[in-house]
Design an enzyme around this catalytic site. Sequence first.
Site, mmCIF file in Angstrom:
data_model
loop_
_atom_site.group_PDB
_atom_site.id
_atom_site.type_symbol
_atom_site.label_atom_id
_atom_site.label_comp_id
_atom_site.label_asym_id
_atom_site.label_seq_id
_atom_site.Cartn_x
_atom_site.Cartn_y
_atom_site.Cartn_z
ATOM 1 N N ASP A 176 -0.827 8.464 6.806
ATOM 2 C CA ASP A 176 0.353 9.313 6.625
ATOM 3 C C ASP A 176 0.627 10.217 7.837
ATOM 4 O OD1 ASP A 176 0.261 8.337 3.933
ATOM 5 O OD2 ASP A 176 -1.073 9.969 3.374
ATOM 6 N N GLU A 233 8.663 6.576 -1.655
ATOM 7 C CA GLU A 233 7.921 7.768 -1.227
ATOM 8 C C GLU A 233 8.048 7.908 0.285
ATOM 9 O OE1 GLU A 233 3.822 7.055 -2.371
ATOM 10 O OE2 GLU A 233 3.593 5.453 -0.910
HETATM 11 O O1 FUB Z 1 -1.950 9.063 1.220
HETATM 12 C C1 FUB Z 1 -1.660 9.272 -0.138
HETATM 13 C C2 FUB Z 1 -0.309 8.746 -0.468
HETATM 14 O O2 FUB Z 1 -0.235 7.363 -0.140
HETATM 15 C C3 FUB Z 1 0.816 9.355 0.328
HETATM 16 O O3 FUB Z 1 1.180 10.631 -0.115
HETATM 17 C C4 FUB Z 1 1.832 8.308 0.162
HETATM 18 O O4 FUB Z 1 2.954 8.436 0.996
HETATM 19 C C5 FUB Z 1 1.022 7.059 0.428
HETATM 20 O O5 FUB Z 1 0.841 6.827 1.813
#
Ligand code: FUB
Length: 328
Positions: A19, A226
């Site tokens: 991320d 997301e």
């Molecule tokens: O790294 C945890 C979660 O997985 C992140 O918040 C999302 O965007 C995905 O990458």
Amino acid sequence: MSKQSKQNEALVTHIYTADPSAHVFDGKIYIYPSHDLEHDGESFDDGSQYAMEDYHVFSMENESAPVEDHGEVLHVKDIPWASQQLWAPDAAYKNGKYYLIYPAKDYDGIFRIGIATSENPAGPFAPEKSYIPGSFSIDPAVLVDNDNKAFCYFGGLWGGQLEQWQTGSHNPNGKEPAPDQPAYGPRIAEFKEDMLSFKEESKEISIIDNEGNPILAGDEDRRFFEGAWVHKYNGRYYLSYSTGTTHKIVYAVGDNPYGPFEFKGTILNPVIGWTTHHSILEFNKKWYLFYHDASLSKGINHQRSIKFTEIEYDEAGNIQTINPYENT
Ligand code: FUB
């Protein structure tokens, strides 16, 4: 001696990182990723396999220089309101200070968004005592616009709990819309001047097709899942995000930080691993996509590694699609 950084190779190999939110501060590239701890557990749809307790900050003098690890800059044990799961963070500079904006689960298991501050882009960051009132879900990304207004974009489905906030308050039984209904969009809220709270209730962002119709929940190649990120190119606002189940980074363009954003296309085709999450930055007149994959861990989804690659725009401002393993 640390090795030089290379595009499309893991930037950090001594720990797992994911991320990546990248920014240029003080003329250097700073990267704010999350930190995947190694373990042998299973993976679940709600992301509870992630063991993420702290953040490290990394920097590079330029895009081919070695990556420096500035060490742990914030740990969940030091955040009074947070119990676990320090997921994808972002950072911003305003008012002469650096802000780390991060999601974590509170003691009721509900994702909220918190702020920590520092005088230095490399931290350490001191957490505020409470999360931002009115914040929920995951994946905060901050845009500080040319007029110095700062906006927080956030939200993520499934483990990110965005479905649970569609009625204006928390409903643990909230579900995704039916496939023929408009998809849930990411949220936006402007920060107050001090960056410690929101100036307004968050609003849902609308992502539309080229005929002005909302992208539907069943359109999994285009709907928001997301990892929202907003950058500006030639005065327009580019909202990019992960499609989750179809594992792409896609983008949509608008003329205002609140949208609507018209869907344009794919920036990054699927990588090794389930999740895909990115940021975009301009450095020395070139544009770069920071992303992660799970190739270093040979496909273990909760052990990811950050990477970067150059991106290009055509004359009309469209971003050229990247196939992550071409030419590697
Ligand atoms: O790294 C945890 C979660 O997985 C992140 O918040 C999302 O965007 C995905 O990458």
